[in-house]
Design an enzyme around this catalytic site. Sequence first.
Site, PDB file in Angstrom:
ATOM      1  N   TYR A  44      28.359  31.842  -6.936  1.00 32.08           N
ATOM      2  CA  TYR A  44      29.460  32.254  -6.182  1.00 32.08           C
ATOM      3  C   TYR A  44      30.661  31.713  -6.226  1.00 32.08           C
ATOM      4  O   TYR A  44      31.718  32.353  -5.998  1.00 32.08           O
ATOM      5  CB  TYR A  44      28.960  32.221  -4.660  1.00 32.08           C
ATOM      6  CG  TYR A  44      28.077  33.341  -4.054  1.00 32.08           C
ATOM      7  CD1 TYR A  44      26.803  33.352  -4.510  1.00 32.08           C
ATOM      8  CD2 TYR A  44      28.366  34.280  -3.166  1.00 32.08           C
ATOM      9  CE1 TYR A  44      25.952  34.531  -4.102  1.00 32.08           C
ATOM     10  CE2 TYR A  44      27.541  35.404  -2.672  1.00 32.08           C
ATOM     11  CZ  TYR A  44      26.291  35.396  -3.147  1.00 32.08           C
ATOM     12  OH  TYR A  44      25.427  36.311  -2.746  1.00 32.08           O
TER      13      TYR A  44
ATOM     14  N   ASP B 118      11.244  34.864  -8.924  1.00 25.12           N
ATOM     15  CA  ASP B 118      10.445  35.985  -9.369  1.00 25.12           C
ATOM     16  C   ASP B 118       9.250  36.224  -8.446  1.00 25.12           C
ATOM     17  O   ASP B 118       8.887  37.164  -7.772  1.00 25.12           O
ATOM     18  CB  ASP B 118      10.456  36.349 -10.756  1.00 25.12           C
ATOM     19  CG  ASP B 118      10.050  35.202 -11.555  1.00 25.12           C
ATOM     20  OD1 ASP B 118       9.386  34.139 -11.017  1.00 25.12           O
ATOM     21  OD2 ASP B 118       9.915  35.648 -12.790  1.00 25.12           O
TER      22      ASP B 118
END
Length: 365
Positions: free
Chosen positions: A141, A218
Amino acid sequence: MKARIVTLPGDGVGPEVTAAAVAVLQAVAAHFDHEFAFEEHLIGGCAIDATGSPLPDASLKACQQADAVLLGAVGGPKWSDPQAPVRPEQGLLALRAALGVYANLRPLNVHPALAALSPLKEDKLRHVDVLFVRELTGGAYFGAKTRTPDTATDECKYTVAEVERVTRRAFELARERRRHVTSVDKANVLETSRLWRSTVQRIAAEYPDVKLEHQLVDSMAMLLLTQPGYYDVVVTENLFGDILTDEAAAIAGSLGLLPSASLGEGSRGLYEPIHGSAPDIAGKGVANPTGAILSAAMLLRHSLGLEDEAAHVEAAVAQVLEHGPHTRDIGGHAGTTDIRHAVIAALDEHVANAEAFFCGARACG
Ligand SMILES: NC(=O)c1ccc[n+]([C@@H]2O[C@H](COP(=O)([O-])OP(=O)(O)OC[C@H]3O[C@@H](n4cnc5c(N)ncnc54)[C@H](O)[C@@H]3O)[C@@H](O)[C@H]2O)c1
Ligand SMILES: CC(C)[C@H](C(=O)O)[C@@H](O)C(=O)O
Ligand SMILES: [Mg+2]
């Protein structure tokens, strides 16, 4: 107590849900004899329209001088042109960075009355009580960005110090809970995740009473759905935390339900529901204000130290989730203001019951 609270309603459903949260805080102030002074400022798309900046100086200054900041949401299609020179979301990121609120607490609880709305079967929902601690001021970010006509890059960078402080926060919080931290990364691929993992591992040694496990992001996305009741505190980097917590909201039944508190070193915090501006329902008066109201409860707890008041608000919200009314996203027909009135009525009832209980215990009146 006296407190100065800056509100940043923002865009889309932001003003609708923030109004509900402010009304609940005003009800708390009236019941418990507090003086909360509210000051409203611009952020996001509405701030771009009014001033050209998604975080005007006046807004930032007010937030820096406040005891706490309550934010609605920013963004929307009007400001989403990929060619636009400035975007609403930049205002939010700049605010988080300027306030130094590096630890974003996002609790996931499933109310039994909403179990049928969850994609998970009821037996999986038992004992779900997860506290996500999302690193909020680092990672992709905030890294350098480059763009040429045919290439774009977002640098993902973490320093040891950034990982240390959010890890310590997660372990401290775990000590108040079930003493189990799951650190989520992608250490099989990303260098930042290898730094993350080794740093978390080292800091964990300071907390021998807390169990630490590592999980790749994941498989964590999968495990959150198959065994949500297993997790206690989940600490992770900025982008993974953003994604996993919207998934968590689906488990709870709606994105409109989850609150958040963003904290730094001092008591000043930034409080916002985890959802966005919900352009598809904005202006219709149907947004679920629960996430915003529970964010206000977190504000009472974390910035103002008003634990009892926070617990009263949470109990009032739980009562409304149990008995209704409900907004459309959780299967009802009620509007945002109906929920606000119902939560305040439940709050009145809870406070009256608590007073009667204490009075009875002390044999007064
Ligand atoms: N903190 C923030 O300000 C914040 C957070 C997320 C997204 N956004 C921004 O919001 C805009 C829209 O993003 P999006 O559509 O991907 O996500 P979103 O969270 O705004 O909406 C996703 C879905 O959830 C529903 N929803 C969200 N909040 C709800 C509520 N309170 N009650 C009932 N339903 C609710 C919406 O109607 C929509 O169907 C984008 O510009 C995005 O950048 C801002
Ligand atoms: C609007 C966006 C910048 C923000 C984020 O990604 O942090 C939002 O999705 C959130 O979860 O608060
Ligand atoms: Mg998000």
